[in-house]
Design an enzyme around this catalytic site. Sequence first.
Site, PDB file in Angstrom:
ATOM      1  N   GLY A  44      -6.856 -19.888  18.897  1.00 22.62           N
ATOM      2  CA  GLY A  44      -7.181 -19.996  17.749  1.00 22.62           C
ATOM      3  C   GLY A  44      -7.289 -18.700  17.095  1.00 22.62           C
ATOM      4  N   SER A  45      -8.261 -18.631  15.914  1.00 24.00           N
ATOM      5  CA  SER A  45      -8.689 -17.601  15.332  1.00 24.00           C
ATOM      6  C   SER A  45      -9.366 -16.382  16.183  1.00 24.00           C
ATOM      7  CB  SER A  45      -9.609 -17.741  14.224  1.00 24.00           C
ATOM      8  OG  SER A  45      -8.425 -18.651  13.357  1.00 24.00           O
ATOM      9  N   THR A  46      -9.969 -16.836  17.136  1.00 26.32           N
ATOM     10  CA  THR A  46     -10.658 -15.687  17.913  1.00 26.32           C
ATOM     11  C   THR A  46      -9.654 -14.824  18.661  1.00 26.32           C
ATOM     12  OG1 THR A  46     -10.469 -17.247  19.944  1.00 26.32           O
ATOM     13  CG2 THR A  46     -12.510 -17.439  18.471  1.00 26.32           C
TER      14      THR A  46
END
Lengths: 485, 512
Positions: free
Chosen positions: A215-217
Site C-alpha cells: 500500500g502507501s508505505t
Amino acid sequence: MIRHIRRTSAFCLLLLVLLLLNGARVQLLDADEYAHNPANRRADLLRYDQPRGGIVVGGRSVTGSRESGGSLRYARTYTQGPLYAPVTGYASQIYGTSLLENAEDGILSGTDARLAPFPLWTALTREQQPGGDVVTTIDPALQRAAYEGLGGKKGAVAAVEPSTGKILALVSTPSYDPGELSGSGSATTDAWARLNAAADRPMLNRALRQTYPPGSTFKVVTAAAALEHGVVDDPDAATDTPSPYPLPGTSTRLTNEADGCEDATLRHAFEVSCNTVFAHLGVDVGLDAMADTAEKFGFNDDGLMIPSRVAGSTFDTDMNDAQLALSSIGQYDTAATPLQMAMVAAAVANDGDLRRPYLVNRLTDARGNTLAHTRPRRLHRAMSEDTARQLRELMTDVVTKGTGTKAAIPGATVGGKTGTAQHGVGNSGTPYAWFLSWAQADGAEEPAVAVAVVVEDASADRADISGGGNAAPIAREVMRAALDR
Amino acid sequence: MTATTAATADAPPPGIRLPRRRGTELLLLAAAVLISVYGYVEVGLARHGTVPAGAASYGAGLAVLALLGHLAVRFRAPYADPLLLPIAVLLNGLGLVLIFRLDQETPKDEAAPTQLIWSALGVALFIGVVALLRDHRVLQRYAYLSAAAALVLMVVPILFPAVNGAKIWIRFAGFSIQPGEFAKILISVFFAAYLAANRHGLAYTGRRLWRLQFPTGRVLGPIVAIWLVSVAVLVLERDLGTSLLFFGVFVVLLYAATGRTGWIAVGLLLAAVGAAVVGSLEPHVHSRVADWLHPFASIERGEGASQLALSLFAFGAGGMLGTGLGQGHSALIGFAMKSDFILATAGEELGHTGLTALFLLYTLLVARGYRAGLALREPFGRLLAVGLSSLLAIQVFVIAGGVMGLIPLTGMAMPFLAQGGSSVVTNWIMIALLVRISDRARRPRPARADTGVIARVVVPEAGADGDDGPPGHGRAPGEDAGARDGRPGDGPRNRPGRRRGRRRARRNGGAR
C-alpha cells in the site's frame, strides 16, 4: 595330498579376502549411503541423545531440553514459546525443524564440524560434541513490545537496527507454542494437526514468510525513485498531477482519500499520502527505473537468508503504465514482507546504505566460546545520501504533521509512513494497516531502529483500519523500547 | 615336564628340547582375558559411566576357564599349538562382552550369564576331550557310529515343535539345545575316516566318463548316501546354513583326499542344481535371496527396513574405527541380534578395524588347524584337521557373508561369538580336537638312537602312515626319518631326501 590340502587352505584364504573386501564395501564405501537412508534411525537417535544447544535472546536461552523417556532421549522445551516462535521455529522429533532451529541445526544438535576442537581427530573418533548456542540479535524488550502491541490481532512486526542490519524484533501473531511439537507421542501429532488446521494459521511466520500489498508505505520507494532519477528535483515544487488521476490507457480514475492532492508537492503528497501524485510519479519514472530502485531496496530477491529463508518481495518488471501506476502506490502485484518494509525504512534511516539483515549474532560452543560472528555487511546502496536525507525529512513530516502522528515520541526524531492496503477480489478483503518508521534519539549519532508493522484484523471496523490508527501505536512502543536500550 | 617321550628321556646334548610354548600360551591367555575384561569396562563406562558390576565376575569366570583349559593342555597335550586355546578364549570372551553389551538394551532378557554357563560347559568338555582322548585316531574306528549318531541327532528335532520356522531345536525343562551343531563334528569325523580309508578307491577305480573318472558305487555309495540324507534332513528342517556347511566340508574333504578337480566341478554342479531347486520351491529361501539381491526393497515398498538392511545400516554406521563398545545402535536389529546378527554389533562398535581383527583371529585359528593337519603324517588326522578347520572357515564365511550382504542370509551362529549354548559347546569340542591333533603333529618323534638315516621306521604314531601314496608304491626312505627325528642336526641333512620323496609321492599319488 599335501598339495591339495594347501589348495583348500588357499580356498579358505580366498573366503577371508572376500569377507574383508565386502567389509570394506559395506563399512567404508557404502556407509554414507546407508547413513542417509530414511529407514536408518541412527541420525535421529544421535541427534536426540543429548540436550540441544540453546537459542539465546538478550543473554538468556529461550529454549531448553527435557528427558522424554523414549528412545529419542531429549525433547525441546521453550520458555516463552509463542513470543519467540517466529524466531526459533520448532524442533520436533516427528516433524523436523524450522526457522533458526533448522538453519542452525548443526550447531544446536552438535553435528557442526566447527564444534569439534580437533576436527580431523573428532571425525575419526566420531566423538559427539555437545550442542552449541545460537546467540540472536533479538532484543527481548522490543520483541515483547511488538508482541503485546499486536495483542490478539493478526499481524506482524519486524524491527532492524539500520546501521548494522541486526534484526531486533520479529513477531507474528497469532502465534503458537513450538514446545507442543517437540515430542514424539500422540500429543505431538494432535498438536500438529490442530495447528495446521487452524483458520488463523498460527504457524505462519508473517514477518518473514508472508507477503502483503504494501500500500502507501511503498510510496517511500516511489519517492526515492523519483528523487534518484531526477523526476523530482525539489520536493517543494508542484508535481503537475490531476486529481483524480486517470490511469494511462484506461478509463479508470484513481482517487485520493486525502485533500489537496491536485498538483501537490512531493512533500505534501507524502504527508497526506496522495495516491494520484505517486501513481503519476511512478509512470514518469518509468518501469525500468522503478524496478531498479525497488530491487536496490531488496525487492525481487528470493535468496535472502537471515539465516532462515525470507520470502521474496515482488515488484513486477513487465507491466503497462496503468499497472505501473498502481504498483507505484503499493497495489496491483506489488507485495512485500514486513521485514522487507523494515529494510526500506532502515535504508532511509541509514543514509541510503541498506545493510544485510541478520538474526544470528554469534554461534558458540557449549562452553560459550565464539565459533562464528556475523559481521554487518552492505546489501545494496539503495539510494544516494542526498535522497536519503530528503526522504528522512519527508518521513519526519508524516509523524509531526501528517498521517502518522500517533508514532511521535518526545525526545526523539521519528520518521514514518502509513499505509492501508486494499486486497482481495475487487478490494473485498479487509484492508491491511501498515506503518513503517525509524527513530533517532535526540543527540544520538544515528537512528536506533527501523520498524515495519502490519495489522490484518478482520474483526476490526473497516473504517478503523489505517496505518496511522492501528499500526503506528505498535511501532511507537517498539521504537520506544529501542530508544531505551 | 613329562619324561614319557623318548626325545626328552634321551636328550643327550643340552638345548635340543623342543619348545612347547606353554608359557607363551599362558601369556596369550592372560592377554585374551584382559582384553575381554577391558571390553566389559568399556561397555560399562560408555553406558553408565561406571565400571560394571559384572566386569569382575565375568573376568574372573573367563580367567578360571582359561586357566583350567591351559592346565589341561599343559598336562595332557604339552606340544599342542599355543595359539589355539588363547584365540578360542579371546573369541569366547569377546562374544560374552558383545552379548553383555546387548543385554544393556534388553534388561529383562539377559543372555550373558547363560552364555557364561554354556561356555563353562564347553571348556569342561574341552578339558574332557583333551584329557580322555589320548589319540585322535581312536575316532577313526567309530566312523559309522559317528554317522549314525549324527543322523539321529539331526532327525530328533523333527519330533519337537518348530522355533522361528526352523525345526532344529530340542526343548526340555527350560533348556534348548540344537543337536545339529554336535552333528557337525560327528559328520566331519565320518567324512575324514571314510575318505582316509577309501580315497584311493575314489581316485583310481571305476568308470571313466568323458574326462571324469567315476568311482564305483560301492566306494562312493555310502558317503554320498549319508551326505544326501543329512542334507535332506536339514532341508526338511529348513536349516539351510548347516546343509550348505555340510556340503562345503564334503567337497573340500573329497578334493583334499582324492585330488580330483572333477569332484569340485561335480560339487558345484550339484550345488547349483540344489540351490535352484530349493530356491524356487521354498518360499522361505526365495525371500532370503530376494532380500539379498535388493536389501532395501522393503523400504521402498514402505514396509520398513528388512533385518538385512538394518544389519547393513549397523555395519555402515561402524565405519573405519567403530562407535566404541556400548555406543552403537545395533539393537535396532531386534530379533536375533545376539545370535545370528551379533557380528553387526561388532561391525558397528568396533568398526572395520575391529571386524578385520576378528576375521583374522578366525583365519589364524583355521590356519593353525591346517598347519596341524599338514604336519601330521597319516590321512585320517590330516583330513580331520582339514575338515574341522574348513568347517570353521566356511561357517564364518557363510554367516559373515550373510549378515553383510555378500551372500544370501542363512541363520547360523558365529563360532564362539554368538549367543547359543550348543554352538559354543560344539566349538570348544572342535578346539579340543584340534589341540589334540596339533599336539600329535608337533610332538617330537621318538629318536632312533643317533643315526640320521633309517630305512624304515615303525613307530606307533605312524601306523597309518604308509598310505600316503598308492599302495604298493615305494617311499623315499629319508622322509619318515627326517621329519620324525626331533634332533635339529638331522633336519638339514635330510632335507634333499625329503624333498625327493615328496616329489615322488606327488608323481605317484597326485597326478595320474
